[in-house]
Design a protein around this motif. Structure first.
Motif, PDB file in Angstrom:
ATOM      1  N   ARG A   8       0.829  -1.207   0.000  1.00 14.16           N
ATOM      2  CA  ARG A   8       0.000   0.000   0.000  1.00 14.16           C
ATOM      3  C   ARG A   8       0.860   1.252   0.000  1.00 14.16           C
ATOM      4  O   ARG A   8       0.563   2.228  -0.706  1.00 14.16           O
ATOM      5  N   ASN A   9       1.924   1.253   0.793  1.00 12.66           N
ATOM      6  CA  ASN A   9       2.811   2.428   0.856  1.00 12.66           C
ATOM      7  C   ASN A   9       3.498   2.667  -0.487  1.00 12.66           C
ATOM      8  O   ASN A   9       3.671   3.809  -0.924  1.00 12.66           O
ATOM      9  N   THR A  10       3.882   1.557  -1.142  1.00 15.93           N
ATOM     10  CA  THR A  10       4.540   1.699  -2.442  1.00 15.93           C
ATOM     11  C   THR A  10       3.589   2.277  -3.480  1.00 15.93           C
ATOM     12  O   THR A  10       3.933   3.189  -4.239  1.00 15.93           O
ATOM     13  N   LEU A  14       3.940   5.857  -5.437  1.00 18.43           N
ATOM     14  CA  LEU A  14       3.922   5.986  -6.887  1.00 18.43           C
ATOM     15  C   LEU A  14       2.805   6.914  -7.344  1.00 18.43           C
ATOM     16  O   LEU A  14       2.975   7.704  -8.282  1.00 18.43           O
ATOM     17  N   ARG A  15       1.638   6.825  -6.686  1.00 13.40           N
ATOM     18  CA  ARG A  15       0.519   7.693  -7.044  1.00 13.40           C
ATOM     19  C   ARG A  15       0.866   9.155  -6.785  1.00 13.40           C
ATOM     20  O   ARG A  15       0.592  10.033  -7.609  1.00 13.40           O
ATOM     21  N   ASN A  16       1.505   9.423  -5.654  1.00  8.91           N
ATOM     22  CA  ASN A  16       1.890  10.797  -5.329  1.00  8.91           C
ATOM     23  C   ASN A  16       2.942  11.328  -6.296  1.00  8.91           C
ATOM     24  O   ASN A  16       2.906  12.498  -6.696  1.00  8.91           O
ATOM     25  N   LEU A  17       3.883  10.457  -6.682  1.00 13.69           N
ATOM     26  CA  LEU A  17       4.897  10.885  -7.645  1.00 13.69           C
ATOM     27  C   LEU A  17       4.262  11.202  -8.995  1.00 13.69           C
ATOM     28  O   LEU A  17       4.629  12.188  -9.654  1.00 13.69           O
ATOM     29  N   LEU A  18       3.307  10.354  -9.424  1.00 12.90           N
ATOM     30  CA  LEU A  18       2.628  10.598 -10.690  1.00 12.90           C
ATOM     31  C   LEU A  18       1.837  11.893 -10.642  1.00 12.90           C
ATOM     32  O   LEU A  18       1.854  12.693 -11.596  1.00 12.90           O
ATOM     33  N   LEU A  19       1.157  12.141  -9.526  1.00 13.61           N
ATOM     34  CA  LEU A  19       0.388  13.370  -9.374  1.00 13.61           C
ATOM     35  C   LEU A  19       1.310  14.589  -9.394  1.00 13.61           C
ATOM     36  O   LEU A  19       1.026  15.595 -10.067  1.00 13.61           O
ATOM     37  N   ALA A  20       2.431  14.504  -8.684  1.00 10.85           N
ATOM     38  CA  ALA A  20       3.369  15.630  -8.647  1.00 10.85           C
ATOM     39  C   ALA A  20       3.944  15.903 -10.031  1.00 10.85           C
ATOM     40  O   ALA A  20       4.097  17.061 -10.449  1.00 10.85           O
TER      41      ALA A  20
END
Length: 638
Positions: A8-10, A14-20
């Protein structure tokens, strides 16, 4: 459970990196659009060399074929839609003219505490362009630089004879430059320092040509320092194996350009009769002299048998020379030789000599510029910098950089000088003097935009229609005279697209002009450049009437049609390119090439015309030196 939590953390990471990344891309694209008027942030890959030879049919570049529009290309495009005034600066300042540097600082900064004028670049440039009589002066005869003793000059070879003459040549006896001679200077010759490593590029070419185009050549020497710590045969490579620099060999032979070997010195002489310890004091018990009579008398200071003190670098320091060699180089070179240092991506626009002559009362001429619109007193930028050679200030700055681990970043050195109360000896000129769009680029500008109104350093390379938004928003001068006839063989004027506009200074909009292309395109088979001896390789071409006729017979060049041109001529002229500034800073942009009809293309045409003897420089002077090859043309804009 632990594995599930890790997954879940991974996924969350990845979702936060994609959003950023998405947010960054959107912001960057919008910023780029408002700066340049284009959503395309990508510069097409540029070939390593421009065209090579017309007569042989061999062109440079990686592509074996280049597609030409016969109605709009390098060979038939008019240079401009308006008549340029080449001598827009008037007569060159007298060789003894001196600039009042404190007045220049205060007029563009305001008070030291308030900085009321610092961000108003437009007003500063207007002052620089229109008020020379306020900040330029010709000292009394006895105080002029030409009346001083050359043997006491701070510059090496200030008289052209190794500082051995008793007096400089008088203005009446000074000889003008010619094809094989630089002439005579009625006053001290000032060195201009630049540092380079590797083969010459367009940046080196435009730097040298802008120097030749604007500076007082009999009274100047361009010292091109080549990094021999990295390449022991750097000078030999430039002289014999550099195809682009080959065009400047006649200037080396005439004496305009002096090629110098740069090796970081292990010892640097310090001025006599001053405390070279910066107040720390000399050792009470100096070390015993060695066999040469040298003794360590202070932190990093060696005194020889004659009493000369030296800044000595240890073997450890020499093993960790600064990565940014040019940051350190400029302080060492100016301390040893004086004059002025300029980054290689500086484009000179005015004669700098009045800024560089010593003040007749104080003898000082030390300055740099402000780092953008930063308000702190120590925030210097040293892209253009002058220091009095072997002076208390130059040695202080040099020792400081060595003490801080060979860190010569200008803001680090500047903060050191501010903390020690010595920044007032090192004057800070505002960005309008040498880097007029930096404040605009950083969104710090107050008042009106500059002329031209450029907000991004890459924009001056652009030549397409409407590639610069609101370019003339601050221009309030007279309308330039439009050309009536295009003086090119077989070309015809197509100015109907521009007629009926309120003002040519609103960057010409042509409806869909510049977006349509002729359906009749001609592709020429073009051979790539091979690794031939330097003597056989050329980076530019010239077109004779016979060659143009041959191209026309081959169907590669037809009558010019402005509505089919991606890069049509326009109303840009050098006289409206940051009038008042002494230079324009390109700020790297290493992969970019000037598009046709861009500001840099306009500058290239002005300089090429000057070196051909067809146009004057901004001071109304004709070129009397050796022939210089014109700028190359880049295949991606053919």
């Amino acid at each position: 459970m632990a594995e599930s939590g890790f997954a879940r953390n991974t996924i969350s990471l990845l979702r936060n990196l994609l959003l950023a990344t998405t947010v960054y891309a959107i912001i960057y694209t919008l910023f780029h659009f408002f700066q340049t008027g284009s959503f395309n942030p990508i510069t097409r890959p540029a070939p390593s060399q421009p065209y090579s030879s017309l007569s042989s049919g061999i062109f440079g570049g990686h592509n074996p074929k280049i597609t030409l529009n016969p109605h709009a290309n390098w060979f038939n495009r008019p240079e401009s839609l308006v008549t340029a005034k080449d001598d827009y600066l008037g007569p060159r300042p007298h060789a003894d003219t001196v600039a009042d540097l404190p007045r220049l600082v205060e007029s563009c900064r305001g008070s030291l505490a308030g900085l009321e004028k610092m961000r108003n670049v437009f007003d500063c440039m207007a002052y620089l362009a229109k008020s020379e009589e306020e900040y330029y002066s010709l000292p009394e005869p006895s105080l002029r630089a030409s009346k001083q003793d050359p043997r006491e000059a701070e510059y090496v070879n200030a008289d052209g004879h190794g500082n051995t003459l008793e007096h400089y040549a008088s203005p009446a006896s000074a000889l003008p430059p010619s094809t094989h001679s630089l002439g005579t200077c009625a006053g001290p010759i000032i060195p201009y320092h630049m540092y380079w490593t590797g083969p010459a590029t367009w940046r080196v070419e435009i730097f040298i040509k802008s120097y030749l185009y604007t500076q007082n050549l009999p009274c100047s020497r361009l010292w091109l320092w080549l990094d021999c710590d990295r390449n022991k045969q750097a000078v030999d490579d430039v002289l014999h194996r550099d195809p682009l620099f080959k065009r400047f060999i006649p200037l080396v032979e005439r004496g305009d350009i002096i090629l110098k070997e740069w090796r970081f010195p292990s010892r640097i002489p310090l001025p006599r009769d001053i405390d070279n310890t910066d107040g720390l004091g000399y050792y009470k018990n100096p070390g015993k002299p060695n066999m040469k009579g040298e003794a360590v008398v202070g932190d990093g200071i060696v005194r020889d048998a004659s009493g000369q003190e030296w800044l000595a670098l240890t073997q450890k320091q020499m093993s960790f020379l600064p990565v940014a060699v040019s940051d350190a180089f400029r302080f060492v070179a100016l301390h040893l030789h004086g004059g002025v240092y300029c980054d290689t991506d500086i484009l000179m626009l005015r004669d700098m000599r009045p800024l560089l002559l010593p003040d007749p009362k104080t003898g000082q001429h030390s300055f740099a510029e402000r780092w953008a619109a930063h308000a702190r007193e120590g925030d210097y930028n040293t892209a253009v910098m002058s220091l009095t050679a072997n002076s208390s200030l130059s040695s202080y700055l040099l020792r400081g950089g060595v003490r801080m681990g060979l860190n010569f970043h200008p803001r680090v050195i500047g903060r050191m000088a501010w903390k020690d109360g010595r920044n007032h000896e090192f004057l800070m000129l505002e960005t309008a003097a040498f880097d007029p769009i930096w404040t605009e680029f950083n969104w710090d500008r107050e008042g009106r935009c500059t002329v031209p109104c450029i907000r991004d350093y890459g924009v001056a390379f652009k030549g397409r229609v409407d590639s610069i938004r609101d370019e003339w928003e601050s221009y309030d001068g007279p309308r330039l005279e439009e050309v009536g006839v295009v003086h090119l063989p077989g070309a015809r004027s197509r100015r109907s697209s521009f007629e009926g506009r309120e003002s040519l200074y609103n960057y010409p909009r042509q409806g869909d002009g510049g977006r349509r292309r002729s359906k009749r395109m001609i592709t020429g088979n073009i051979s790539p450049v091979t690794d031939e001896p330097a003597a056989e390789v050329s980076h530019s071409f010239s077109t004779t009437s016979q060659e143009i006729d041959e191209l026309r017979e081959a169907g590669l060049v037809a009558d010019y049609m402005i509505e089919e041109d991606y890069y049509p001529p326009n109303n840009r002229t050098l006289q409206n390119f940051f009038r008042g500034s002494w230079s324009y800073h390109i700020h790297n942009q290493w992969t970019k090439h000037p598009e046709p009809s861009s500001w840099f293309d306009v500058i290239e045409h002005a300089q090429d015309g000057f070196f051909r003897g067809e146009r004057t420089n901004p001071y109304g002077e004709q070129w009397s030196g050796p022939a210089i090859e014109p700028y190359g043309r880049w295949p991606e804009f053919a």
